[in-house]
Design a protein around this motif. Structure first.
Motif, PDB file in Angstrom:
ATOM      1  N   ASP C 208       0.794  -1.238   0.000  1.00 35.43           N
ATOM      2  CA  ASP C 208       0.000   0.000   0.000  1.00 35.43           C
ATOM      3  C   ASP C 208       0.817   1.274   0.000  1.00 35.43           C
ATOM      4  O   ASP C 208       0.280   2.357   0.297  1.00 35.43           O
ATOM      5  CB  ASP C 208      -0.974   0.032   1.190  1.00 35.43           C
ATOM      6  CG  ASP C 208      -1.960  -1.134   1.132  1.00 35.43           C
ATOM      7  OD1 ASP C 208      -2.589  -1.302   0.082  1.00 35.43           O
ATOM      8  OD2 ASP C 208      -2.063  -1.889   2.120  1.00 35.43           O
ATOM      9  N   CYS C 209       2.096   1.200  -0.317  1.00 39.82           N
ATOM     10  CA  CYS C 209       2.874   2.431  -0.455  1.00 39.82           C
ATOM     11  C   CYS C 209       2.527   3.115  -1.776  1.00 39.82           C
ATOM     12  O   CYS C 209       2.065   2.470  -2.724  1.00 39.82           O
ATOM     13  CB  CYS C 209       4.377   2.130  -0.421  1.00 39.82           C
ATOM     14  SG  CYS C 209       4.987   1.706   1.215  1.00 39.82           S
ATOM     15  N   GLU C 210       2.750   4.429  -1.798  1.00 38.48           N
ATOM     16  CA  GLU C 210       2.573   5.183  -3.040  1.00 38.48           C
ATOM     17  C   GLU C 210       3.800   6.067  -3.234  1.00 38.48           C
ATOM     18  O   GLU C 210       4.235   6.726  -2.293  1.00 38.48           O
ATOM     19  CB  GLU C 210       1.294   6.028  -2.949  1.00 38.48           C
ATOM     20  CG  GLU C 210       1.016   6.767  -4.243  1.00 38.48           C
ATOM     21  CD  GLU C 210      -0.326   7.488  -4.257  1.00 38.48           C
ATOM     22  OE1 GLU C 210      -1.065   7.406  -3.259  1.00 38.48           O
ATOM     23  OE2 GLU C 210      -0.635   8.135  -5.278  1.00 38.48           O
ATOM     24  N   ILE C 211       4.329   6.056  -4.450  1.00 38.02           N
ATOM     25  CA  ILE C 211       5.585   6.775  -4.737  1.00 38.02           C
ATOM     26  C   ILE C 211       5.298   7.769  -5.856  1.00 38.02           C
ATOM     27  O   ILE C 211       4.811   7.392  -6.925  1.00 38.02           O
ATOM     28  CB  ILE C 211       6.680   5.794  -5.217  1.00 38.02           C
ATOM     29  CG1 ILE C 211       6.801   4.571  -4.284  1.00 38.02           C
ATOM     30  CG2 ILE C 211       8.017   6.514  -5.391  1.00 38.02           C
ATOM     31  CD1 ILE C 211       7.262   4.873  -2.898  1.00 38.02           C
ATOM     32  N   GLY C 212       5.654   9.043  -5.627  1.00 38.33           N
ATOM     33  CA  GLY C 212       5.293  10.108  -6.559  1.00 38.33           C
ATOM     34  C   GLY C 212       6.164  10.184  -7.808  1.00 38.33           C
ATOM     35  O   GLY C 212       7.193   9.514  -7.929  1.00 38.33           O
ATOM     36  N   ALA C 213       5.731  11.050  -8.699  1.00 37.35           N
ATOM     37  CA  ALA C 213       6.405  11.234  -9.984  1.00 37.35           C
ATOM     38  C   ALA C 213       7.831  11.754  -9.780  1.00 37.35           C
ATOM     39  O   ALA C 213       8.075  12.624  -8.948  1.00 37.35           O
ATOM     40  CB  ALA C 213       5.608  12.207 -10.844  1.00 37.35           C
ATOM     41  N   ASN C 214       8.743  11.201 -10.543  1.00 35.60           N
ATOM     42  CA  ASN C 214      10.153  11.631 -10.558  1.00 35.60           C
ATOM     43  C   ASN C 214      10.833  11.536  -9.195  1.00 35.60           C
ATOM     44  O   ASN C 214      11.866  12.180  -8.974  1.00 35.60           O
ATOM     45  CB  ASN C 214      10.291  13.046 -11.141  1.00 35.60           C
ATOM     46  CG  ASN C 214      10.155  13.035 -12.653  1.00 35.60           C
ATOM     47  OD1 ASN C 214      10.224  11.985 -13.292  1.00 35.60           O
ATOM     48  ND2 ASN C 214       9.957  14.182 -13.257  1.00 35.60           N
ATOM     49  N   THR C 215      10.283  10.772  -8.306  1.00 36.86           N
ATOM     50  CA  THR C 215      10.929  10.508  -7.019  1.00 36.86           C
ATOM     51  C   THR C 215      11.997   9.430  -7.185  1.00 36.86           C
ATOM     52  O   THR C 215      11.868   8.542  -8.030  1.00 36.86           O
ATOM     53  CB  THR C 215       9.845  10.103  -5.985  1.00 36.86           C
ATOM     54  OG1 THR C 215       9.250  11.302  -5.488  1.00 36.86           O
ATOM     55  CG2 THR C 215      10.382   9.283  -4.823  1.00 36.86           C
ATOM     56  N   CYS C 216      13.048   9.526  -6.376  1.00 41.86           N
ATOM     57  CA  CYS C 216      14.150   8.548  -6.435  1.00 41.86           C
ATOM     58  C   CYS C 216      14.323   7.859  -5.083  1.00 41.86           C
ATOM     59  O   CYS C 216      14.416   8.534  -4.057  1.00 41.86           O
ATOM     60  CB  CYS C 216      15.468   9.253  -6.751  1.00 41.86           C
ATOM     61  SG  CYS C 216      15.500  10.061  -8.361  1.00 41.86           S
ATOM     62  N   ILE C 217      14.393   6.553  -5.098  1.00 39.22           N
ATOM     63  CA  ILE C 217      14.705   5.782  -3.889  1.00 39.22           C
ATOM     64  C   ILE C 217      15.860   4.851  -4.238  1.00 39.22           C
ATOM     65  O   ILE C 217      15.699   3.905  -5.010  1.00 39.22           O
ATOM     66  CB  ILE C 217      13.479   4.969  -3.414  1.00 39.22           C
ATOM     67  CG1 ILE C 217      12.271   5.899  -3.189  1.00 39.22           C
ATOM     68  CG2 ILE C 217      13.815   4.183  -2.148  1.00 39.22           C
ATOM     69  CD1 ILE C 217      10.986   5.179  -2.809  1.00 39.22           C
ATOM     70  N   ASP C 218      17.023   5.154  -3.696  1.00 37.34           N
ATOM     71  CA  ASP C 218      18.223   4.386  -4.053  1.00 37.34           C
ATOM     72  C   ASP C 218      18.296   3.055  -3.327  1.00 37.34           C
ATOM     73  O   ASP C 218      17.794   2.909  -2.214  1.00 37.34           O
ATOM     74  CB  ASP C 218      19.469   5.192  -3.701  1.00 37.34           C
ATOM     75  CG  ASP C 218      19.777   6.258  -4.740  1.00 37.34           C
ATOM     76  OD1 ASP C 218      19.159   6.262  -5.822  1.00 37.34           O
ATOM     77  OD2 ASP C 218      20.647   7.094  -4.458  1.00 37.34           O
ATOM     78  N   ARG C 219      18.988   2.119  -3.938  1.00 32.17           N
ATOM     79  CA  ARG C 219      19.146   0.838  -3.268  1.00 32.17           C
ATOM     80  C   ARG C 219      20.307   0.913  -2.272  1.00 32.17           C
ATOM     81  O   ARG C 219      21.168   1.786  -2.351  1.00 32.17           O
ATOM     82  CB  ARG C 219      19.333  -0.292  -4.272  1.00 32.17           C
ATOM     83  CG  ARG C 219      20.581  -0.288  -5.069  1.00 32.17           C
ATOM     84  CD  ARG C 219      20.591  -1.529  -5.999  1.00 32.17           C
ATOM     85  NE  ARG C 219      21.891  -1.741  -6.573  1.00 32.17           N
ATOM     86  CZ  ARG C 219      22.286  -1.248  -7.745  1.00 32.17           C
ATOM     87  NH1 ARG C 219      21.480  -0.530  -8.476  1.00 32.17           N
ATOM     88  NH2 ARG C 219      23.506  -1.483  -8.193  1.00 32.17           N
ATOM     89  N   GLY C 220      20.287   0.022  -1.301  1.00 35.80           N
ATOM     90  CA  GLY C 220      21.246   0.077  -0.220  1.00 35.80           C
ATOM     91  C   GLY C 220      22.642  -0.371  -0.624  1.00 35.80           C
ATOM     92  O   GLY C 220      22.828  -1.049  -1.644  1.00 35.80           O
TER      93      GLY C 220
END
Lengths: 340, 340, 340
Positions: C208-220
């Motif tokens: 149920d997460c939501e991630i916005g446009a052009n957002t970045c989440i880097d890997r560990g």
């Protein structure tokens, strides 16, 4: 995927590290001190984590000479354990294979030139007169416009856009969503309506630079926007037209650098930093996160701006006083004088 | 590519400028005063650069009437040399040719309508009921969702996304990576879990707007997010749902405008500016870079917030005192009173 | 498109609301109090808008019990009208149809597995060993790299990139341009040149997460970057490697969170917030927009930093005094003492 295995001895020799303990210890992966298990190699760089050393289940730990005394298990001694660890850990990185060749669902302009041993993924387009060098990887969905040069050994991970007149040196790595060479934001007002100032320059990026995801580097208005060699840029960074970034500088996420700013070599810009346009920052300047640079900096060193975080109620009271700061200072001066 | 050539006389006539010197001088490009060579035209707008005029090798320079006296070479006199230069320099811009027609690797919904003289590049998709107007360029990898209208003469450079219910006026230009019409960030808490507030509105963008690379403009919750005509938006800008931006305003890179903010006409927002939601900024307001707008602004003028950059050691000492600012002001008031 | 119609009675029953007035009133859409017309349902949550109630042409209004007295027309009573409205308004959302099946212009690695009832749009690529679950929508131009898992019911709207080792829970929604799982920004200096620290971890995103446009989440780097369930992230947000975001937290646009920061559950981060790396924020913390968090926070509550906006002339005078703040405080202390 085969998991690579190395002995502590092999690693010591390969990276010129001094071995303490059992050279036959086999290593098939890396982890933090806290989470490493048997067969894994870890490192101790920050003295804060020294207490974790005793409890770590890592089979091998890279550390400074000072920390070897009393360390359990096998140690590899390095002057800079973090850098040594970075090199060792690359042994265990399984990079996806990108076979040479052009995917049938790529669109290459007949006047473009792609090296025979380059990989061009699906949904890639390469425009007129552009050149892709030896051993490059042009990942899925990347768009290379007209008159670009991609130097040997570059990797465009996926969905990278080089708009036009972008020249990459060798071994440049660009992450998804980055847009290099879009129009600079040049406007002139004409009778109450904006007109666009043509952006006739390009972007030049030196060898070994790395550009983060969704970062934008605009092309210059008349001359080029330039990143010298080995500049490292994180995600969501804006580098405006005609900026010049010196070699070996690193720029953290969400930072914005306005047009024609000139940043020196070996500078470090923290996250969310703002740099006003048309100013100069000398070599070896560190700007801490969230600070804003409104004037040129002529001395190396670390610089900051901003106010500390407090609970909002306290903040509101203090922030209101900021508006009276000049008046306050004048009153203090007056009172001091009266008291003389 | 043929390099276009114009005489100083031709340029003077075309843009209504006054000619001083040799009207036959041939110009085949533009450059800065410092870097121009023979055959190039430059400009002098900022008095700071007047000293460069004497040494410039530019064949023709655009300048104010005041600067003509003593200027070497041929001059073109303009009231606003920068605007005149912008127009002249467009003569030398070589735009890539985008032939009309739909690329075979584009996917167009049968209910969409694309003008016969529009260009649709490879890897483009156009959704149900969307309309692309006369002479548009829909660059490589762009995605147009359902129920969008792209007005005549628009250019989506490449890899632009119009999610749904986006209506562009005429001659709108959008740079790569921009996302227009994504869901606004609407949430409501329900028994400890977020629920999504449907975003039923769209985005309306007026004639002659320009939207930068990787910029996001969300669609409205119930009504539309609106940009009036001739709004210019730089890269990596966030415009949240239900914002309304007045005509001829310009917004620099990394700025974020929260939901339902209303910004006037002819406003200038610097880079990295933050605007809190549900407030109003009147016409002709300038917000300097990195400032934050937490309240409505009712008077035209220039506004700022923040603290100056200093070396980190000095900053730390002063920033710590910020927490005591209210107490300090109270003490000063008390001391002043005692001294009366 | 058929417009759905419901009676006030049907809505009351469906969402357990109390009906006042005519249960047969037909509703075919939702709007704000100010703009609703006949046949539309609106809501009153913020007391500021109570005055609009009398003039509203909405056929039905959702409100608190307190507001029913004297309300014209039909009312639905809810404890939390905004949440109730969010649910009702979902009835009128016309989601585009995405038929199950893989578009012929998608490229799926033979070792990937895509559920038979998933939709895979054109110009999608799915890499080796990746899995797409039941009922997923993988929108146009999305790229899923190697070793990713997309849980059941996820929607990648369009042009989303999951670089590698990204694992999404169920019902995750990701907006265009988001880049999940790119390399973290890990660098080590080696003899005056940067070397890259391999980023061997992945990204784990809860249900149920939501991630916005052009957002970045880097890997560990060594372990995973983690978002627990029901985290909501707006556009253009940067979440660096090894961050851990607690369940039900929401992060507004343009915010940047540096590496290894740990954020609690039910936190709210405003727009343009900066969070320094390697710190911890406890549960139920609110950070107001544009603030910067430089130290761990151990108490729930609302926190802020920054200075108020003023006209630039006033700001300049006060900001200059900020550099003297420590000296000023010392002088005040001295004067206070003299006066004792």
């Amino acid at each position: 995927m085969n998991i690579p295995t190395y002995t502590a001895q092999q690693i010591a020799e390969r990276f010129g590290l001094q071995l303490h303990g059992d050279g036959d210890t086999e290593i098939h992966g890396v982890a933090t001190l806290a989470h490493a298990g048997p067969g894994q190699l870890s490192f101790l760089a920050n003295p804060r984590y020294r207490a974790q050393l005793a409890d770590s289940r890592a089979s091998v730990v890279v550390m400074r000479a000072d920390d070897v005394e009393g360390a359990p298990g096998t140690a590899l001694v390095a002057k800079d354990p973090y850098t040594a660890f970075a090199k060792i850990s690359a042994l265990f990185e399984v990079a996806p294979v990108r076979e040479p060749g052009i995917h049938p669902l790529a669109v290459i302009d007949p006047t473009a030139h792609v090296a025979a041993n380059a990989h061009v993924g699906p949904f890639v387009s390469i425009g007129a007169r552009s050149v892709v060098g030896e051993g490059c990887v042009i990942g899925t969905g990347s768009i290379i416009g007209e008159d670009c040069v991609v130097g040997d050994g570059c990797t465009l991970i996926a969905r990278v856009t080089l708009v036009t007149r972008v020249r990459l040196g060798k071994r440049v790595q660009i992450h998804p969503g980055a847009v290099i060479g879009a129009d600079g934001f040049g406007l002139a007002m004409d009778a109450g309506h904006w007109i666009k100032v043509p952006q006739l320059g390009g972007v030049v990026i030196g060898d070994d630079c790395e550009i983060g995801a969704n970062t934008c580097i605009d092309r210059g208005a008349l001359e080029d926007t330039v990143l010298e060699e080995d500049v490292r840029v994180d995600n969501l960074v804006q580098i405006a037209h005609n900026c010049h970034i010196g070699a070996h500088s690193a720029i953290a996420g969400c930072t914005g650098i306005a047009g024609s700013a000139k940043i020196g070599r070996y500078c470090l810009l923290g996250g969310h930093v703002g740099v006003v346009g048309h100013l100069e920052i000398c070599d070896k300047v560190v700007i801490t996160g969230k600070s804003v640079v409104r004037n040129s900096i002529h001395e190396p060193g670390e610089y900051s701006s901003g106010t500390p975080l407090t609970d909002t109620r306290t903040w509101r009271k203090n922030a209101a006083r900021f508006k009276q700061l000049d008046a306050l200072a004048r009153r203090v001066a007056a009172v001091s004088k009266e008291n003389e």
